[in-house]
Design an enzyme around this catalytic site. Structure first.
Site, PDB file in Angstrom:
ATOM      1  N   SER A 205       0.816  -1.218   0.000  1.00  0.00           N
ATOM      2  CA  SER A 205       0.000   0.000   0.000  1.00  0.00           C
ATOM      3  C   SER A 205       0.848   1.265   0.000  1.00  0.00           C
ATOM      4  O   SER A 205       0.388   2.328  -0.450  1.00  0.00           O
ATOM      5  CB  SER A 205      -0.939   0.003   1.213  1.00  0.00           C
ATOM      6  OG  SER A 205      -0.207  -0.052   2.431  1.00  0.00           O
ATOM      7  N   ASP A 446      -3.262   7.226  11.719  1.00  0.00           N
ATOM      8  CA  ASP A 446      -2.484   6.489  10.726  1.00  0.00           C
ATOM      9  C   ASP A 446      -1.128   7.175  10.605  1.00  0.00           C
ATOM     10  O   ASP A 446      -1.000   8.243  10.005  1.00  0.00           O
ATOM     11  CB  ASP A 446      -3.220   6.509   9.384  1.00  0.00           C
ATOM     12  CG  ASP A 446      -2.471   5.783   8.266  1.00  0.00           C
ATOM     13  OD1 ASP A 446      -1.317   5.364   8.501  1.00  0.00           O
ATOM     14  OD2 ASP A 446      -3.036   5.644   7.169  1.00  0.00           O
ATOM     15  N   HIS A 449       1.002   5.532   6.456  1.00  0.00           N
ATOM     16  CA  HIS A 449       0.876   6.055   5.106  1.00  0.00           C
ATOM     17  C   HIS A 449       1.197   7.552   5.095  1.00  0.00           C
ATOM     18  O   HIS A 449       1.514   8.131   6.129  1.00  0.00           O
ATOM     19  CB  HIS A 449      -0.529   5.762   4.573  1.00  0.00           C
ATOM     20  CG  HIS A 449      -0.847   4.303   4.536  1.00  0.00           C
ATOM     21  ND1 HIS A 449      -1.527   3.650   5.551  1.00  0.00           N
ATOM     22  CD2 HIS A 449      -0.550   3.359   3.617  1.00  0.00           C
ATOM     23  CE1 HIS A 449      -1.638   2.360   5.253  1.00  0.00           C
ATOM     24  NE2 HIS A 449      -1.051   2.165   4.085  1.00  0.00           N
TER      25      HIS A 449
END
Length: 467
Positions: A205, A446, A449
Protein backbone atom coordinates in the site's frame (compact mmCIF):
# COMPACT_ATOMS: atom_id res chain seq x y z
CA UNK A 1 -6.31 21.00 -22.11
CA UNK A 2 -9.24 20.99 -24.53
CA UNK A 3 -12.60 22.04 -23.11
CA UNK A 4 -14.64 20.91 -26.16
CA UNK A 5 -16.06 17.63 -25.07
CA UNK A 6 -19.38 16.10 -25.89
CA UNK A 7 -21.64 15.22 -22.98
CA UNK A 8 -20.73 11.61 -23.54
CA UNK A 9 -17.03 12.37 -23.15
CA UNK A 10 -17.70 14.46 -20.06
CA UNK A 11 -19.25 11.48 -18.34
CA UNK A 12 -16.33 9.18 -19.10
CA UNK A 13 -13.91 10.46 -16.46
CA UNK A 14 -16.39 10.68 -13.54
CA UNK A 15 -17.49 7.10 -14.21
CA UNK A 16 -13.89 5.84 -14.42
CA UNK A 17 -12.95 7.82 -11.34
CA UNK A 18 -15.97 6.47 -9.43
CA UNK A 19 -15.13 2.86 -10.32
CA UNK A 20 -11.49 3.42 -9.41
CA UNK A 21 -12.35 4.95 -6.03
CA UNK A 22 -14.78 2.08 -5.30
CA UNK A 23 -12.06 -0.49 -5.89
CA UNK A 24 -9.48 1.42 -3.82
CA UNK A 25 -12.00 1.89 -1.01
CA UNK A 26 -12.68 -1.84 -0.74
CA UNK A 27 -8.94 -2.61 -0.87
CA UNK A 28 -8.17 -0.20 1.95
CA UNK A 29 -11.08 -1.40 4.07
CA UNK A 30 -9.61 -4.87 4.22
CA UNK A 31 -6.08 -3.56 4.68
CA UNK A 32 -6.68 -1.51 7.84
CA UNK A 33 -6.68 -4.24 10.46
CA UNK A 34 -3.62 -5.89 8.95
CA UNK A 35 -1.62 -2.67 9.32
CA UNK A 36 -2.77 -2.27 12.93
CA UNK A 37 -1.74 -5.85 13.75
CA UNK A 38 1.71 -5.30 12.22
CA UNK A 39 2.36 -2.24 14.37
CA UNK A 40 1.08 -3.91 17.54
CA UNK A 41 3.51 -6.75 16.93
CA UNK A 42 6.36 -4.37 16.08
CA UNK A 43 5.79 -2.49 19.34
CA UNK A 44 6.26 -5.64 21.39
CA UNK A 45 9.29 -7.11 19.63
CA UNK A 46 12.85 -6.00 18.94
CA UNK A 47 13.50 -4.01 15.79
CA UNK A 48 17.07 -5.26 15.54
CA UNK A 49 16.53 -8.99 15.18
CA UNK A 50 19.35 -10.39 13.09
CA UNK A 51 18.50 -12.99 10.50
CA UNK A 52 19.32 -16.50 11.67
CA UNK A 53 22.34 -17.78 9.82
CA UNK A 54 24.06 -21.14 10.09
CA UNK A 55 27.34 -21.41 11.96
CA UNK A 56 30.52 -22.03 10.03
CA UNK A 57 30.07 -25.75 10.63
CA UNK A 58 26.58 -25.76 9.08
CA UNK A 59 25.85 -26.49 5.45
CA UNK A 60 23.25 -24.64 3.43
CA UNK A 61 20.88 -26.59 1.26
CA UNK A 62 20.62 -24.04 -1.52
CA UNK A 63 17.46 -23.93 -3.61
CA UNK A 64 17.41 -22.67 -7.18
CA UNK A 65 14.49 -20.23 -7.30
CA UNK A 66 11.96 -19.42 -10.01
CA UNK A 67 11.85 -22.82 -11.68
CA UNK A 68 8.82 -23.50 -13.89
CA UNK A 69 6.21 -25.50 -12.00
CA UNK A 70 6.68 -28.61 -14.13
CA UNK A 71 10.38 -28.67 -13.16
CA UNK A 72 9.63 -29.46 -9.53
CA UNK A 73 7.24 -32.32 -8.94
CA UNK A 74 6.20 -33.14 -12.49
CA UNK A 75 2.78 -31.51 -11.95
CA UNK A 76 1.56 -27.92 -11.73
CA UNK A 77 2.04 -26.36 -8.30
CA UNK A 78 -0.86 -25.33 -6.14
CA UNK A 79 -1.39 -21.59 -6.54
CA UNK A 80 -1.36 -19.94 -3.13
CA UNK A 81 -4.49 -17.93 -2.40
CA UNK A 82 -6.45 -16.80 0.66
CA UNK A 83 -7.90 -20.29 1.06
CA UNK A 84 -4.46 -21.97 1.27
CA UNK A 85 -3.63 -23.57 4.62
CA UNK A 86 -0.74 -25.43 6.20
CA UNK A 87 -1.75 -29.00 7.00
CA UNK A 88 1.48 -29.45 8.93
CA UNK A 89 4.24 -27.10 10.09
CA UNK A 90 7.78 -28.24 10.86
CA UNK A 91 10.95 -26.53 11.99
CA UNK A 92 12.95 -24.52 9.51
CA UNK A 93 15.02 -26.97 7.46
CA UNK A 94 17.88 -24.58 6.70
CA UNK A 95 17.06 -24.28 3.02
CA UNK A 96 17.99 -20.98 1.48
CA UNK A 97 17.90 -19.21 -1.86
CA UNK A 98 21.15 -19.22 -3.79
CA UNK A 99 22.27 -15.66 -4.28
CA UNK A 100 23.63 -14.17 -7.46
CA UNK A 101 27.11 -14.46 -5.93
CA UNK A 102 28.32 -17.14 -3.46
CA UNK A 103 27.17 -16.61 0.10
CA UNK A 104 29.26 -14.20 2.16
CA UNK A 105 30.57 -15.91 5.29
CA UNK A 106 29.09 -14.88 8.60
CA UNK A 107 32.45 -13.75 10.04
CA UNK A 108 32.82 -11.19 7.24
CA UNK A 109 29.30 -9.94 7.88
CA UNK A 110 30.00 -9.35 11.58
CA UNK A 111 33.15 -7.36 10.89
CA UNK A 112 31.31 -4.96 8.60
CA UNK A 113 30.19 -1.75 10.26
CA UNK A 114 26.69 -0.39 9.77
CA UNK A 115 26.87 1.99 6.81
CA UNK A 116 25.30 5.43 7.08
CA UNK A 117 21.79 4.65 5.86
CA UNK A 118 21.65 7.57 3.43
CA UNK A 119 24.63 6.06 1.59
CA UNK A 120 22.71 2.96 0.54
CA UNK A 121 22.10 3.68 -3.11
CA UNK A 122 24.24 6.81 -2.86
CA UNK A 123 26.61 8.11 -5.51
CA UNK A 124 29.79 6.47 -6.70
CA UNK A 125 33.07 8.29 -6.13
CA UNK A 126 32.98 9.86 -9.57
CA UNK A 127 29.46 11.21 -9.07
CA UNK A 128 28.98 14.71 -7.75
CA UNK A 129 25.60 14.56 -6.03
CA UNK A 130 24.21 12.46 -3.20
CA UNK A 131 20.54 13.37 -3.46
CA UNK A 132 19.61 11.25 -0.42
CA UNK A 133 21.61 13.33 2.06
CA UNK A 134 20.03 16.68 2.79
CA UNK A 135 17.33 18.55 4.67
CA UNK A 136 13.73 19.70 4.25
CA UNK A 137 13.28 23.37 3.31
CA UNK A 138 9.93 25.14 3.56
CA UNK A 139 8.94 26.38 0.10
CA UNK A 140 5.42 27.71 -0.35
CA UNK A 141 6.16 29.23 -3.76
CA UNK A 142 7.04 26.04 -5.67
CA UNK A 143 5.29 23.37 -3.60
CA UNK A 144 3.02 21.47 -3.67
CA UNK A 145 3.68 20.17 -7.18
CA UNK A 146 -0.04 19.47 -7.66
CA UNK A 147 -3.34 20.13 -5.89
CA UNK A 148 -5.22 17.41 -4.04
CA UNK A 149 -8.61 18.61 -5.31
CA UNK A 150 -7.46 18.58 -8.95
CA UNK A 151 -6.75 14.83 -9.02
CA UNK A 152 -9.83 12.66 -9.75
CA UNK A 153 -7.87 9.54 -8.79
CA UNK A 154 -6.95 10.66 -5.29
CA UNK A 155 -7.42 8.04 -2.56
CA UNK A 156 -9.52 8.95 0.48
CA UNK A 157 -6.81 7.26 2.55
CA UNK A 158 -4.31 9.94 1.48
CA UNK A 159 -6.52 13.02 0.95
CA UNK A 160 -5.72 14.75 4.23
CA UNK A 161 -6.93 18.23 3.26
CA UNK A 162 -10.29 16.86 2.11
CA UNK A 163 -10.72 15.10 5.44
CA UNK A 164 -10.20 18.13 7.59
CA UNK A 165 -6.51 18.84 7.98
CA UNK A 166 -6.21 22.61 8.34
CA UNK A 167 -2.44 23.07 8.63
CA UNK A 168 -1.19 22.60 5.08
CA UNK A 169 2.51 23.14 5.74
CA UNK A 170 3.09 19.42 5.11
CA UNK A 171 2.48 20.13 1.40
CA UNK A 172 5.14 22.85 1.14
CA UNK A 173 8.37 21.13 2.17
CA UNK A 174 11.04 20.72 -0.51
CA UNK A 175 13.86 18.16 -0.21
CA UNK A 176 17.22 19.93 -0.55
CA UNK A 177 20.36 17.76 -0.97
CA UNK A 178 23.40 19.14 0.85
CA UNK A 179 25.80 19.36 -2.08
CA UNK A 180 23.59 19.93 -5.13
CA UNK A 181 20.03 20.49 -6.31
CA UNK A 182 17.41 17.88 -7.09
CA UNK A 183 16.22 18.07 -10.67
CA UNK A 184 13.12 20.26 -10.83
CA UNK A 185 9.93 18.40 -11.69
CA UNK A 186 8.76 18.93 -15.28
CA UNK A 187 5.57 17.05 -16.14
CA UNK A 188 5.94 17.41 -19.92
CA UNK A 189 9.51 16.11 -19.85
CA UNK A 190 8.41 13.20 -17.67
CA UNK A 191 5.75 12.24 -20.20
CA UNK A 192 8.36 12.35 -22.96
CA UNK A 193 10.47 9.92 -20.95
CA UNK A 194 7.40 7.66 -20.69
CA UNK A 195 6.28 7.92 -24.32
CA UNK A 196 5.50 4.46 -25.65
CA UNK A 197 6.41 2.84 -22.32
CA UNK A 198 4.87 1.02 -19.36
CA UNK A 199 5.83 2.38 -15.93
CA UNK A 200 4.83 -0.07 -13.19
CA UNK A 201 4.93 0.16 -9.40
CA UNK A 202 5.04 -3.25 -7.69
CA UNK A 203 4.55 -3.74 -3.97
CA UNK A 204 2.31 -2.86 -1.02
CA UNK A 205 0.00 0.00 0.00
CA UNK A 206 2.96 2.37 0.43
CA UNK A 207 4.02 1.76 -3.15
CA UNK A 208 0.39 2.21 -4.14
CA UNK A 209 0.53 5.62 -2.45
CA UNK A 210 3.58 6.52 -4.54
CA UNK A 211 1.75 5.34 -7.65
CA UNK A 212 -1.29 7.52 -6.82
CA UNK A 213 1.10 10.44 -6.30
CA UNK A 214 2.67 9.80 -9.72
CA UNK A 215 -0.73 9.60 -11.44
CA UNK A 216 -1.81 12.86 -9.79
CA UNK A 217 1.45 14.53 -10.84
CA UNK A 218 1.02 13.39 -14.45
CA UNK A 219 -2.69 13.49 -15.25
CA UNK A 220 -3.14 17.28 -15.23
CA UNK A 221 -1.69 17.81 -18.73
CA UNK A 222 -3.62 14.97 -20.38
CA UNK A 223 -7.01 15.90 -21.92
CA UNK A 224 -9.81 14.24 -20.00
CA UNK A 225 -11.02 12.31 -23.02
CA UNK A 226 -7.48 11.03 -23.65
CA UNK A 227 -6.93 9.44 -20.23
CA UNK A 228 -8.49 6.46 -18.50
CA UNK A 229 -8.14 4.27 -15.43
CA UNK A 230 -8.90 0.56 -15.43
CA UNK A 231 -10.26 -0.33 -11.98
CA UNK A 232 -8.70 -3.78 -11.78
CA UNK A 233 -7.87 -4.40 -8.14
CA UNK A 234 -4.80 -6.60 -8.75
CA UNK A 235 -3.28 -4.63 -11.63
CA UNK A 236 -4.60 -1.08 -11.98
CA UNK A 237 -3.64 0.86 -15.11
CA UNK A 238 -3.72 4.59 -15.90
CA UNK A 239 -3.50 5.22 -19.66
CA UNK A 240 -2.54 8.35 -21.59
CA UNK A 241 -3.52 7.90 -25.23
CA UNK A 242 -1.47 10.75 -26.71
CA UNK A 243 1.74 9.30 -25.29
CA UNK A 244 0.81 5.63 -25.75
CA UNK A 245 1.96 5.21 -22.15
CA UNK A 246 0.67 3.61 -18.97
CA UNK A 247 1.35 4.12 -15.27
CA UNK A 248 0.43 0.91 -13.44
CA UNK A 249 0.26 -0.56 -9.96
CA UNK A 250 0.61 -4.29 -9.23
CA UNK A 251 -0.34 -5.54 -5.77
CA UNK A 252 2.49 -7.83 -4.60
CA UNK A 253 3.26 -6.87 -0.97
CA UNK A 254 5.75 -9.72 -0.40
CA UNK A 255 7.16 -9.88 -3.98
CA UNK A 256 7.09 -13.69 -3.90
CA UNK A 257 3.89 -15.68 -4.31
CA UNK A 258 1.77 -15.72 -1.14
CA UNK A 259 -1.72 -16.28 0.20
CA UNK A 260 -1.95 -12.47 0.70
CA UNK A 261 -1.86 -11.65 -3.01
CA UNK A 262 -5.55 -10.79 -3.14
CA UNK A 263 -5.55 -6.98 -2.83
CA UNK A 264 -8.92 -7.08 -1.02
CA UNK A 265 -9.10 -10.30 0.98
CA UNK A 266 -5.73 -10.56 2.70
CA UNK A 267 -6.66 -10.27 6.38
CA UNK A 268 -5.43 -13.73 7.28
CA UNK A 269 -4.47 -15.40 10.54
CA UNK A 270 -1.73 -17.42 8.83
CA UNK A 271 0.57 -15.85 6.26
CA UNK A 272 2.07 -18.32 3.78
CA UNK A 273 4.70 -17.54 1.16
CA UNK A 274 6.43 -19.54 -1.55
CA UNK A 275 9.93 -18.17 -0.91
CA UNK A 276 11.49 -19.58 -4.05
CA UNK A 277 9.17 -18.11 -6.68
CA UNK A 278 8.20 -14.68 -7.97
CA UNK A 279 6.92 -16.15 -11.23
CA UNK A 280 3.21 -15.50 -10.61
CA UNK A 281 3.83 -11.76 -10.21
CA UNK A 282 6.65 -11.67 -12.75
CA UNK A 283 4.25 -12.84 -15.45
CA UNK A 284 2.54 -9.45 -15.04
CA UNK A 285 5.58 -7.22 -14.53
CA UNK A 286 7.98 -8.79 -17.03
CA UNK A 287 6.90 -6.67 -20.01
CA UNK A 288 7.02 -3.30 -18.22
CA UNK A 289 9.75 -0.91 -19.35
CA UNK A 290 10.31 0.82 -16.00
CA UNK A 291 9.74 -1.05 -12.72
CA UNK A 292 9.62 0.37 -9.19
CA UNK A 293 9.62 -2.27 -6.43
CA UNK A 294 9.18 -2.10 -2.68
CA UNK A 295 8.59 -4.49 0.22
CA UNK A 296 9.07 -4.16 3.97
CA UNK A 297 6.00 -3.41 6.09
CA UNK A 298 4.38 -6.81 5.75
CA UNK A 299 7.53 -8.62 6.89
CA UNK A 300 7.39 -7.02 10.36
CA UNK A 301 4.79 -9.49 11.55
CA UNK A 302 6.09 -12.83 12.86
CA UNK A 303 5.93 -15.67 12.10
CA UNK A 304 5.77 -16.42 8.38
CA UNK A 305 4.93 -19.86 7.05
CA UNK A 306 6.95 -20.96 4.02
CA UNK A 307 6.03 -23.59 1.47
CA UNK A 308 8.83 -24.59 -0.86
CA UNK A 309 7.95 -25.47 -4.43
CA UNK A 310 9.46 -28.91 -3.90
CA UNK A 311 7.24 -29.70 -0.89
CA UNK A 312 3.94 -31.53 -1.08
CA UNK A 313 0.70 -29.61 -0.82
CA UNK A 314 -0.01 -28.30 2.68
CA UNK A 315 3.47 -28.90 4.13
CA UNK A 316 5.03 -25.76 5.63
CA UNK A 317 7.99 -24.52 7.63
CA UNK A 318 8.02 -21.51 9.96
CA UNK A 319 10.48 -18.61 10.02
CA UNK A 320 10.68 -15.06 11.35
CA UNK A 321 9.59 -12.21 9.16
CA UNK A 322 13.18 -11.03 8.60
CA UNK A 323 14.17 -14.48 7.40
CA UNK A 324 11.26 -14.65 5.02
CA UNK A 325 12.06 -11.23 3.63
CA UNK A 326 15.66 -12.16 2.85
CA UNK A 327 14.52 -15.30 1.04
CA UNK A 328 11.99 -13.28 -0.95
CA UNK A 329 14.57 -10.62 -1.81
CA UNK A 330 16.97 -13.27 -3.06
CA UNK A 331 14.29 -14.94 -5.21
CA UNK A 332 13.40 -11.52 -6.63
CA UNK A 333 17.10 -10.78 -7.22
CA UNK A 334 17.50 -14.07 -9.08
CA UNK A 335 14.73 -13.06 -11.48
CA UNK A 336 16.26 -9.61 -11.98
CA UNK A 337 19.73 -11.09 -12.58
CA UNK A 338 18.46 -13.49 -15.21
CA UNK A 339 15.84 -11.37 -16.97
CA UNK A 340 16.85 -7.71 -16.93
CA UNK A 341 19.00 -6.02 -19.56
CA UNK A 342 19.64 -2.54 -18.11
CA UNK A 343 19.95 -1.17 -21.66
CA UNK A 344 16.33 -2.13 -22.32
CA UNK A 345 14.60 -2.10 -18.92
CA UNK A 346 15.03 0.22 -15.92
CA UNK A 347 14.51 -1.30 -12.47
CA UNK A 348 14.35 0.68 -9.21
CA UNK A 349 14.07 -0.54 -5.64
CA UNK A 350 12.53 1.82 -3.06
CA UNK A 351 13.88 1.32 0.46
CA UNK A 352 11.70 1.06 3.56
CA UNK A 353 9.18 3.75 4.37
CA UNK A 354 9.43 4.66 8.08
CA UNK A 355 6.56 4.97 10.54
CA UNK A 356 6.20 7.43 13.43
CA UNK A 357 4.29 5.56 16.11
CA UNK A 358 6.09 6.84 19.24
CA UNK A 359 6.66 10.57 19.79
CA UNK A 360 9.05 9.82 22.67
CA UNK A 361 11.63 8.91 20.02
CA UNK A 362 11.87 12.52 18.79
CA UNK A 363 10.41 14.26 21.86
CA UNK A 364 11.63 12.46 25.02
CA UNK A 365 9.00 12.28 27.74
CA UNK A 366 5.99 12.55 25.43
CA UNK A 367 3.53 9.70 24.92
CA UNK A 368 1.94 10.44 21.55
CA UNK A 369 2.59 9.57 17.93
CA UNK A 370 2.40 11.50 14.65
CA UNK A 371 -0.93 13.10 15.59
CA UNK A 372 -0.64 16.87 15.81
CA UNK A 373 2.88 17.04 14.35
CA UNK A 374 3.40 20.03 12.06
CA UNK A 375 7.13 20.22 11.30
CA UNK A 376 9.88 17.81 10.20
CA UNK A 377 12.54 16.54 12.57
CA UNK A 378 15.68 18.67 12.26
CA UNK A 379 18.22 16.31 13.85
CA UNK A 380 20.13 14.94 10.86
CA UNK A 381 21.11 11.69 12.58
CA UNK A 382 17.54 10.84 13.70
CA UNK A 383 16.57 7.20 13.23
CA UNK A 384 13.37 5.83 14.77
CA UNK A 385 12.11 2.35 15.53
CA UNK A 386 9.90 2.42 12.44
CA UNK A 387 12.93 1.45 10.32
CA UNK A 388 15.27 -1.46 10.92
CA UNK A 389 19.01 -1.11 10.28
CA UNK A 390 19.52 -4.87 9.92
CA UNK A 391 16.94 -4.95 7.16
CA UNK A 392 18.68 -2.05 5.43
CA UNK A 393 21.98 -3.96 5.58
CA UNK A 394 20.36 -7.06 4.11
CA UNK A 395 18.77 -5.06 1.29
CA UNK A 396 22.12 -3.42 0.61
CA UNK A 397 23.84 -6.84 0.31
CA UNK A 398 21.23 -8.12 -2.13
CA UNK A 399 21.13 -5.00 -4.30
CA UNK A 400 24.91 -4.68 -4.52
CA UNK A 401 25.08 -8.12 -6.11
CA UNK A 402 22.82 -6.91 -8.92
CA UNK A 403 25.14 -4.10 -9.94
CA UNK A 404 23.78 -1.84 -12.70
CA UNK A 405 20.63 -3.92 -13.16
CA UNK A 406 18.92 -2.08 -10.26
CA UNK A 407 19.00 1.54 -9.11
CA UNK A 408 18.17 2.36 -5.49
CA UNK A 409 15.80 5.11 -4.41
CA UNK A 410 16.71 5.50 -0.74
CA UNK A 411 13.68 7.21 0.78
CA UNK A 412 14.29 6.02 4.33
CA UNK A 413 16.41 8.70 6.00
CA UNK A 414 14.74 11.65 4.29
CA UNK A 415 11.30 10.25 5.21
CA UNK A 416 12.41 9.61 8.80
CA UNK A 417 12.41 13.37 9.33
CA UNK A 418 8.78 13.76 8.21
CA UNK A 419 6.79 12.97 11.34
CA UNK A 420 4.35 15.63 10.12
CA UNK A 421 3.61 13.97 6.78
CA UNK A 422 1.21 11.18 7.81
CA UNK A 423 -2.59 11.32 7.58
CA UNK A 424 -3.03 10.67 11.33
CA UNK A 425 -6.81 11.21 11.75
CA UNK A 426 -7.28 13.21 8.55
CA UNK A 427 -8.44 10.47 6.21
CA UNK A 428 -11.45 8.27 5.67
CA UNK A 429 -11.75 5.36 8.08
CA UNK A 430 -13.60 2.29 6.94
CA UNK A 431 -14.71 0.96 10.32
CA UNK A 432 -16.96 2.87 12.77
CA UNK A 433 -15.00 4.89 15.34
CA UNK A 434 -16.17 4.46 18.92
CA UNK A 435 -16.61 7.42 21.25
CA UNK A 436 -13.55 6.33 23.26
CA UNK A 437 -11.41 6.48 20.15
CA UNK A 438 -12.87 9.78 18.99
CA UNK A 439 -12.03 11.22 22.39
CA UNK A 440 -8.42 10.09 21.94
CA UNK A 441 -7.37 10.90 18.35
CA UNK A 442 -3.86 9.52 18.77
CA UNK A 443 -5.36 6.07 19.38
CA UNK A 444 -6.50 5.69 15.79
CA UNK A 445 -3.98 7.85 13.92
CA UNK A 446 -2.48 6.49 10.73
CA UNK A 447 1.25 7.08 11.14
CA UNK A 448 2.20 4.65 8.36
CA UNK A 449 0.88 6.06 5.11
CA UNK A 450 1.52 9.56 3.75
CA UNK A 451 -0.63 12.53 2.79
CA UNK A 452 -0.71 13.40 -0.91
CA UNK A 453 0.42 15.98 -1.93
CA UNK A 454 3.40 15.45 0.33
CA UNK A 455 6.32 13.11 0.89
CA UNK A 456 5.50 10.58 -1.91
CA UNK A 457 5.73 13.42 -4.45
CA UNK A 458 9.39 13.83 -3.46
CA UNK A 459 9.94 10.09 -3.87
CA UNK A 460 8.67 10.49 -7.43
CA UNK A 461 10.83 13.55 -7.95
CA UNK A 462 13.82 11.35 -7.04
CA UNK A 463 12.65 8.79 -9.61
CA UNK A 464 12.38 11.54 -12.22
CA UNK A 465 15.88 12.72 -11.28
CA UNK A 466 17.34 9.28 -12.05
CA UNK A 467 15.34 8.73 -15.23
Amino acid sequence: MSQRWSSRKKSRLPLAGLLFMLVVTVMILFNERTIQQIHFHAATTSHSQILRQPSSSSTFNFVKPNLPSNSNLGAPLEVLDRFSRCNSTKEYSGKNIRLVDPYVEEEEEEEEEDPPVHQIGGPKEEDLCDVFSGKWVFDNSSYPLHKESDCPYMSDQLACQKHGRKDLHYQHWRWQPHSCNLKRWNVTEMWEKLRGKRLMFVGDSLNRGQWISMVCLLQSVIPRDKQSMSPNAHLTIFRAEDYNATVEFLWAPLLVESNSDDPVNHRLDERIIRPDSVLKHASKWQHADILIFNTYLWWRQDPVKIRWSSEEKGSCEEVKGAEGMEMAMNAWADWIANNVDPKKKRVFFVTMSPTHQWSREWSPGSEGNCYGEKKPIEEESYWGSGSDIQTMRMVKRVLERLGPKVSVINITQLSEYRKDGHPSVYRKFWEPLTKDRLDNPASYSDCTHWCVPGVPDVWNQLLYHFL
